[in-house]
Design a protein around this motif. Structure first.
Motif, PDB file in Angstrom:
ATOM      1  N   ASP A   1       0.829  -1.219   0.000  1.00 33.99           N
ATOM      2  CA  ASP A   1       0.000   0.000   0.000  1.00 33.99           C
ATOM      3  C   ASP A   1       0.859   1.264   0.000  1.00 33.99           C
ATOM      4  OD1 ASP A   1      -2.434  -1.323  -0.084  1.00 33.99           O
ATOM      5  OD2 ASP A   1      -2.635  -1.413   2.094  1.00 33.99           O
ATOM      6  N   GLY A   2       1.800   1.324  -0.899  1.00 38.57           N
ATOM      7  CA  GLY A   2       2.651   2.508  -0.974  1.00 38.57           C
ATOM      8  C   GLY A   2       4.026   2.246  -0.390  1.00 38.57           C
ATOM      9  N   SER A   3       4.691   3.312   0.027  1.00 42.32           N
ATOM     10  CA  SER A   3       6.102   3.214   0.419  1.00 42.32           C
ATOM     11  C   SER A   3       6.338   3.106   1.916  1.00 42.32           C
ATOM     12  CB  SER A   3       6.858   4.440  -0.114  1.00 42.32           C
ATOM     13  OG  SER A   3       6.328   5.638   0.441  1.00 42.32           O
ATOM     14  N   TYR A   4       5.292   3.253   2.736  1.00 42.78           N
ATOM     15  CA  TYR A   4       5.513   3.306   4.182  1.00 42.78           C
ATOM     16  C   TYR A   4       5.829   1.944   4.788  1.00 42.78           C
ATOM     17  CZ  TYR A   4       3.838   8.117   4.093  1.00 42.78           C
ATOM     18  OH  TYR A   4       3.704   9.451   3.827  1.00 42.78           O
ATOM     19  N   VAL A   5       5.263   0.879   4.217  1.00 41.88           N
ATOM     20  CA  VAL A   5       5.481  -0.474   4.735  1.00 41.88           C
ATOM     21  C   VAL A   5       6.162  -1.291   3.649  1.00 41.88           C
ATOM     22  CG1 VAL A   5       4.410  -2.576   5.620  1.00 41.88           C
ATOM     23  CG2 VAL A   5       3.434  -0.338   6.202  1.00 41.88           C
ATOM     24  N   SER A   6       7.300  -1.880   3.980  1.00 42.25           N
ATOM     25  CA  SER A   6       8.011  -2.700   2.994  1.00 42.25           C
ATOM     26  C   SER A   6       8.736  -3.836   3.698  1.00 42.25           C
ATOM     27  CB  SER A   6       8.998  -1.849   2.185  1.00 42.25           C
ATOM     28  OG  SER A   6      10.010  -1.314   3.028  1.00 42.25           O
ATOM     29  N   TYR A   7       8.979  -4.896   2.934  1.00 44.36           N
ATOM     30  CA  TYR A   7       9.678  -6.073   3.427  1.00 44.36           C
ATOM     31  C   TYR A   7      10.792  -6.411   2.436  1.00 44.36           C
ATOM     32  CZ  TYR A   7       5.540  -6.699   6.383  1.00 44.36           C
ATOM     33  OH  TYR A   7       4.516  -6.516   7.285  1.00 44.36           O
ATOM     34  N   THR A   8      11.965  -6.769   2.956  1.00 44.64           N
ATOM     35  CA  THR A   8      13.097  -7.088   2.095  1.00 44.64           C
ATOM     36  C   THR A   8      13.023  -8.536   1.620  1.00 44.64           C
ATOM     37  OG1 THR A   8      14.479  -7.695   3.994  1.00 44.64           O
ATOM     38  CG2 THR A   8      14.589  -5.419   3.228  1.00 44.64           C
ATOM     39  N   ILE A   9      13.463  -8.758   0.382  1.00 46.99           N
ATOM     40  CA  ILE A   9      13.611 -10.093  -0.160  1.00 46.99           C
ATOM     41  C   ILE A   9      14.969 -10.181  -0.835  1.00 46.99           C
ATOM     42  CG2 ILE A   9      11.169 -10.679  -0.455  1.00 46.99           C
ATOM     43  CD1 ILE A   9      11.345  -9.731  -3.342  1.00 46.99           C
ATOM     44  N   GLN A  10      15.421 -11.399  -1.095  1.00 50.28           N
ATOM     45  CA  GLN A  10      16.722 -11.587  -1.726  1.00 50.28           C
ATOM     46  C   GLN A  10      16.663 -12.741  -2.714  1.00 50.28           C
ATOM     47  OE1 GLN A  10      19.435 -12.422   1.467  1.00 50.28           O
ATOM     48  NE2 GLN A  10      18.331 -14.242   2.139  1.00 50.28           N
ATOM     49  N   TYR A  11      17.753 -12.914  -3.427  1.00 45.24           N
ATOM     50  CA  TYR A  11      17.839 -13.929  -4.472  1.00 45.24           C
ATOM     51  C   TYR A  11      17.410 -15.296  -3.937  1.00 45.24           C
ATOM     52  CZ  TYR A  11      19.703 -16.479  -8.501  1.00 45.24           C
ATOM     53  OH  TYR A  11      19.822 -17.269  -9.619  1.00 45.24           O
ATOM     54  N   GLY A  12      16.511 -15.949  -4.671  1.00 48.60           N
ATOM     55  CA  GLY A  12      16.068 -17.281  -4.316  1.00 48.60           C
ATOM     56  C   GLY A  12      14.830 -17.340  -3.445  1.00 48.60           C
ATOM     57  N   ASP A  13      14.370 -16.198  -2.929  1.00 52.32           N
ATOM     58  CA  ASP A  13      13.167 -16.201  -2.095  1.00 52.32           C
ATOM     59  C   ASP A  13      11.941 -16.575  -2.917  1.00 52.32           C
ATOM     60  OD1 ASP A  13      14.482 -15.561   0.211  1.00 52.32           O
ATOM     61  OD2 ASP A  13      13.917 -13.443   0.230  1.00 52.32           O
ATOM     62  N   THR A  14      11.029 -17.297  -2.283  1.00 51.26           N
ATOM     63  CA  THR A  14       9.763 -17.636  -2.917  1.00 51.26           C
ATOM     64  C   THR A  14       8.646 -16.819  -2.287  1.00 51.26           C
ATOM     65  OG1 THR A  14       9.413 -19.487  -1.380  1.00 51.26           O
ATOM     66  CG2 THR A  14      10.516 -19.966  -3.479  1.00 51.26           C
ATOM     67  N   ILE A  15       7.708 -16.390  -3.108  1.00 48.55           N
ATOM     68  CA  ILE A  15       6.639 -15.485  -2.675  1.00 48.55           C
ATOM     69  C   ILE A  15       5.299 -16.062  -3.129  1.00 48.55           C
ATOM     70  CG2 ILE A  15       5.770 -13.106  -2.762  1.00 48.55           C
ATOM     71  CD1 ILE A  15       8.690 -12.458  -3.906  1.00 48.55           C
ATOM     72  N   GLU A  16       4.357 -16.157  -2.214  1.00 44.82           N
ATOM     73  CA  GLU A  16       3.007 -16.600  -2.557  1.00 44.82           C
ATOM     74  C   GLU A  16       2.038 -15.448  -2.317  1.00 44.82           C
ATOM     75  OE1 GLU A  16      -0.231 -20.203  -1.747  1.00 44.82           O
ATOM     76  OE2 GLU A  16       1.462 -19.930  -0.375  1.00 44.82           O
ATOM     77  N   ILE A  17       1.186 -15.180  -3.292  1.00 47.30           N
ATOM     78  CA  ILE A  17       0.251 -14.048  -3.247  1.00 47.30           C
ATOM     79  C   ILE A  17      -1.159 -14.561  -3.486  1.00 47.30           C
ATOM     80  CG2 ILE A  17      -0.337 -11.818  -4.289  1.00 47.30           C
ATOM     81  CD1 ILE A  17       2.620 -11.859  -5.396  1.00 47.30           C
ATOM     82  N   SER A  18      -2.094 -14.166  -2.616  1.00 43.14           N
ATOM     83  CA  SER A  18      -3.484 -14.595  -2.781  1.00 43.14           C
ATOM     84  C   SER A  18      -4.401 -13.597  -2.088  1.00 43.14           C
ATOM     85  CB  SER A  18      -3.705 -15.992  -2.183  1.00 43.14           C
ATOM     86  OG  SER A  18      -3.699 -15.928  -0.764  1.00 43.14           O
ATOM     87  N   SER A  19      -5.704 -13.808  -2.235  1.00 41.55           N
ATOM     88  CA  SER A  19      -6.694 -12.961  -1.549  1.00 41.55           C
ATOM     89  C   SER A  19      -7.229 -13.642  -0.303  1.00 41.55           C
ATOM     90  CB  SER A  19      -7.849 -12.627  -2.501  1.00 41.55           C
ATOM     91  OG  SER A  19      -8.498 -13.813  -2.934  1.00 41.55           O
TER      92      SER A  19
END
Length: 316
Positions: free
Chosen positions: A279-297
């Protein structure tokens, strides 16, 4: 009428930082300064007005600036935000699906002002797309909720897991996954799946990132990026690969699409660094090479008292 407990969440004053400067004489355009100064004045007046309304109602309430909100919101019957969509979004990050939120747009855009200054600067104020009230309508909207005549709508949010760990913040508008430097290529792959069944081929991307939006967020950055508005109560998500570098014919049609309510997106990150913006720039999480990400509702919904033009469209 039983007394309700309310939290009054306020947009802070320091967002109008130029008005706090002592170097007014060095400001390039005094009309811009006057405009920002007026915005601060209007916002303060809106806060005072809303507080006076609450003092007349059978409610117990507590004001807090959004920057001072450090714990999840509990033990209240309603959250009232005074600011714009940004304040409502920030409130949503501290709320589960049990408490409704009502947004008050404290400083709506004035069409005449935008026209007057169109050749000088952008005089747009607060959009307040999700805000159900302005100062003029706050008491009426509040009474309608307290008396049970207005029922909040349930809006979808985005759940994100990184390496199978669910992030604590759910997005009400959208997420952006990208390299921290906007000039650096983001490398990632993704596929759509339902349960354990793959619904799309594995898509390899070199681009400026991946954006995923809810229905509520589909009229914001997603629309600007070439997406389409969605019915606000839809449980589907919309995604777009930002500025893809020469996608091949087999995958070019998959650069933009939907993640249905019973589906999820599995992505793998192949850049050295990355950030997931919520939701914009105020909240963020770092990721790096090889990380897996799952996105759903599959995140808990958010109960939102919607403005009339949105709530009426839901009943059609």
């Amino acid at each position: 009428m039983a007394r309700r407990k309310l939290l009054l969440l306020l947009k802070p004053f320091d967002v109008y930082q130029l008005t706090q400067s002592n170097s007014v004489s060095h400001f390039p355009n005094h009309r811009v300064f006057s405009y920002l100064d007026n915005r601060l004045k209007v916002h303060k007046e809106a806060i005072n007005f809303c507080q006076k309304i609450l003092q007349k109602k059978p409610v117990d309430w507590k004001p807090i600036f959004r920057n001072d909100l450090s714990q999840p919101i509990h033990n209240v019957d309603l959250v009232v935000t005074v600011g714009g969509d940004g304040t409502l979004l920030q409130a949503s990050h501290s709320m589960d699906d049990s408490i409704p939120v009502l947004g008050v747009n404290s400083d709506p855009t004035q069409a005449e002002e935008v026209e007057e200054f169109s050749n000088v600067f952008d005089a747009t104020r607060s959009t307040g797309y999700l805000c159900a009230a302005t100062v003029k309508s706050f008491e009426q909207v509040l009474d309608s909720f307290l008396e049970g005549r207005t029922v909040p709508s349930k809006l979808s949010r985005i759940s994100v897991s990184v390496n199978s760990e669910v992030l604590s913040t759910h997005a009400l508008n959208d997420i952006l996954i990208a390299h921290p430097c906007p000039a650096t290529v983001s490398r990632f792959s993704f596929k759509i799946k339902r349960d354990d069944q793959t619904c799309s081929p594995l898509v390899h991307c070199r681009s400026s990132g991946l954006r995923v939006s809810t229905a509520a967020g589909s009229t914001a950055a997603m629309l600007s990026a070439g997406g389409f508005p969605m019915p606000i109560l839809s449980r589907d998500l919309q995604y777009t690969v930002r500025e893809p570098i020469l996608p091949g014919p087999p995958t070019s049609s998959l650069m933009h699409g939907l993640i249905k309510s019973d589906q999820s997106m599995d992505a793998a990150w192949f850049s050295k660094e990355g950030l997931i913006y919520v939701d914009g720039s105020y909240v963020s999480y770092t990721i790096q090479y090889g990380d897996t990400i799952e996105i759903s509702s599959k995140a808990p919904v958010l109960q939102v008292v919607l403005p009339p033009h949105l709530s009426s469209s839901n009943s059609m």
